[in-house]
Design a protein around this motif. Structure first.
Motif, mmCIF file in Angstrom:
data_model
loop_
_atom_site.group_PDB
_atom_site.id
_atom_site.type_symbol
_atom_site.label_atom_id
_atom_site.label_comp_id
_atom_site.label_asym_id
_atom_site.label_seq_id
_atom_site.Cartn_x
_atom_site.Cartn_y
_atom_site.Cartn_z
ATOM 1 N N ASP A 35 0.832 -1.213 0.000
ATOM 2 C CA ASP A 35 0.000 0.000 0.000
ATOM 3 C C ASP A 35 0.864 1.259 0.000
ATOM 4 O O ASP A 35 0.535 2.263 -0.639
ATOM 5 C CB ASP A 35 -0.911 0.020 1.242
ATOM 6 C CG ASP A 35 -1.928 -1.106 1.202
ATOM 7 O OD1 ASP A 35 -2.543 -1.299 0.147
ATOM 8 O OD2 ASP A 35 -2.091 -1.799 2.228
ATOM 9 N N GLU A 36 1.956 1.192 0.754
ATOM 10 C CA GLU A 36 2.829 2.356 0.867
ATOM 11 C C GLU A 36 3.600 2.557 -0.440
ATOM 12 O O GLU A 36 3.801 3.687 -0.895
ATOM 13 C CB GLU A 36 3.809 2.172 2.035
ATOM 14 C CG GLU A 36 3.128 2.210 3.408
ATOM 15 C CD GLU A 36 2.404 0.926 3.771
ATOM 16 O OE1 GLU A 36 2.725 -0.129 3.173
ATOM 17 O OE2 GLU A 36 1.511 0.967 4.643
ATOM 18 N N ALA B 139 2.534 1.863 -3.329
ATOM 19 C CA ALA B 139 1.601 2.406 -4.323
ATOM 20 C C ALA B 139 1.319 3.886 -4.065
ATOM 21 O O ALA B 139 1.167 4.672 -5.000
ATOM 22 C CB ALA B 139 0.298 1.612 -4.307
ATOM 23 N N SER B 140 1.252 4.276 -2.776
ATOM 24 C CA SER B 140 0.825 5.646 -2.464
ATOM 25 C C SER B 140 1.973 6.605 -2.209
ATOM 26 O O SER B 140 1.806 7.826 -2.274
ATOM 27 C CB SER B 140 -0.075 5.631 -1.235
ATOM 28 O OG SER B 140 0.693 5.297 -0.087
ATOM 29 N N GLY C 151 -1.531 1.161 5.130
ATOM 30 C CA GLY C 151 -2.289 -0.099 5.039
ATOM 31 C C GLY C 151 -2.901 -0.467 6.392
ATOM 32 O O GLY C 151 -3.116 0.396 7.239
ATOM 33 N N ARG C 152 -3.174 -1.753 6.585
ATOM 34 C CA ARG C 152 -3.822 -2.196 7.845
ATOM 35 C C ARG C 152 -2.947 -1.879 9.052
ATOM 36 O O ARG C 152 -3.430 -1.410 10.080
ATOM 37 C CB ARG C 152 -4.080 -3.711 7.785
ATOM 38 C CG ARG C 152 -5.374 -4.060 7.075
ATOM 39 C CD ARG C 152 -5.628 -5.549 7.143
ATOM 40 N NE ARG C 152 -6.070 -5.973 8.457
ATOM 41 C CZ ARG C 152 -5.696 -7.104 9.062
ATOM 42 N NH1 ARG C 152 -4.858 -7.926 8.470
ATOM 43 N NH2 ARG C 152 -6.167 -7.428 10.238
ATOM 44 N N ARG D 82 10.202 -0.622 -0.991
ATOM 45 C CA ARG D 82 9.583 -1.857 -0.533
ATOM 46 C C ARG D 82 10.475 -3.060 -0.825
ATOM 47 O O ARG D 82 10.859 -3.278 -1.979
ATOM 48 C CB ARG D 82 8.254 -2.056 -1.254
ATOM 49 C CG ARG D 82 7.548 -3.293 -0.781
ATOM 50 C CD ARG D 82 6.349 -3.626 -1.644
ATOM 51 N NE ARG D 82 5.671 -4.793 -1.096
ATOM 52 C CZ ARG D 82 4.875 -5.578 -1.781
ATOM 53 N NH1 ARG D 82 4.632 -5.311 -3.057
ATOM 54 N NH2 ARG D 82 4.320 -6.614 -1.214
#
Ligand code: URA
Length: 256
Positions: free
Chosen positions: A114-115, A117-118, A124-125, A153
């Motif tokens: 998530d990180e 991508a953003s 994320g969770r 990542r």
């Protein structure tokens, strides 16, 4: 000797020399002037320094200049290819987010999907849980600063490798030196080991105070670990109470 393999070795050597040069420049920019000698064949036994009183908080930058200095480091991170594999696989680098004059930094391990991508840390969770942990001491994400050891990542969210931590050290040390927080809360094993240069297990590190630069450092479990082991939330809550007490923060009423 096989000429093509010798040529590939030369290329590899030149790449390593370039990477080493970049790392040294980055450390020099962070104010690191001497490096400890590595003893061959012996594991370093590093004992983190416990602290009981706050050392003076020193920064070279006035609060108003910290944002500009962070922007310079961010630009370097965005162009970084020191870890060639991570750089080739990333969607975005994840630099950090929050207040450049924060009293408290939360220091995580590395971006997840998530990180990546953003471009934002802890979204994320595990990030949602971190947001709740931060609000448990009466603060919002905008009032603290959130950063990671690695800015790219790792594939499959594997643990950062020692070389990767070394490549990113100049960045996270400069981020922390720029923000000059009073407190750093290390989230989990990787962040604690990277900052304190220790190999002590997180279960032994948590709940104690250490020193790093001008900051007091507290280690606690990583939010991802809490997602897998919800019973450890009680210990994290105890750690947050320690942090809030030392920072003089009033705890909001608990809503659990
Ligand atoms: N885990 C981390 O350590 N950092 C992030 O930014 C997200 C998940």
């Amino acid at each position: 000797m096989d000429g093509s393999r010798a040529g590939a070795g030369d290329d590899g050597q030149a790449r390593r020399r370039r990477a080493l040069g970049q790392r040294l420049e980055s450390l020099a920019a962070a104010g690191v002037e001497t490096l400890p000698k590595r003893r061959v064949g012996r594991k370093p036994t590093v004992v983190p320094e416990p602290v009981t009183a706050a050392p003076p908080n020193q920064t070279a930058d006035a609060p108003a200049d910290r944002g500009a200095r962070l922007a310079v480091i961010r630009t370097e991170v965005e162009a970084c290819t020191l870890c060639a594999d991570l750089a080739a696989a990333r969607t975005r680098t994840v630099f950090g987010a929050g207040s450049a004059t924060a009293r408290i930094c939360f220091f995580g391990e590395a971006p997840g999907a998530d990180e990546d991508a953003s471009g934002e840390p802890f979204v994320g969770r595990a990030g949602q849980l971190l947001t709740r942990i931060i609000s448990s001491i009466g603060l919002s994400r905008d009032e603290v600063y959130i950063l990671n050891v690695l800015k790219c990542r790792p594939p499959g969210n594997r643990t950062p490798l020692p070389d990767e931590v070394a490549n990113c050290r100049g960045y996270f040390e400069r981020q922390l030196a720029t923000i000059a927080p009073e407190f750093v809360c290390c989230l989990g094993t990787s962040a604690s080991h990277a900052l304190l240069r220790t190999e002590e297990p997180i279960g032994k590190l948590r709940g104690r105070w250490f020193a790093h630069g001008g900051a007091q450092v507290l280690c606690t479990y990583h939010p991802s670990y809490l997602l897998r082991n919800p019973s450890a939330k009680r210990q994290v809550w105890e750690d947050m109470q320690l942090l809030a007490a030392r920072a003089g923060l009033e705890l909001p009423p608990r809503g659990d």
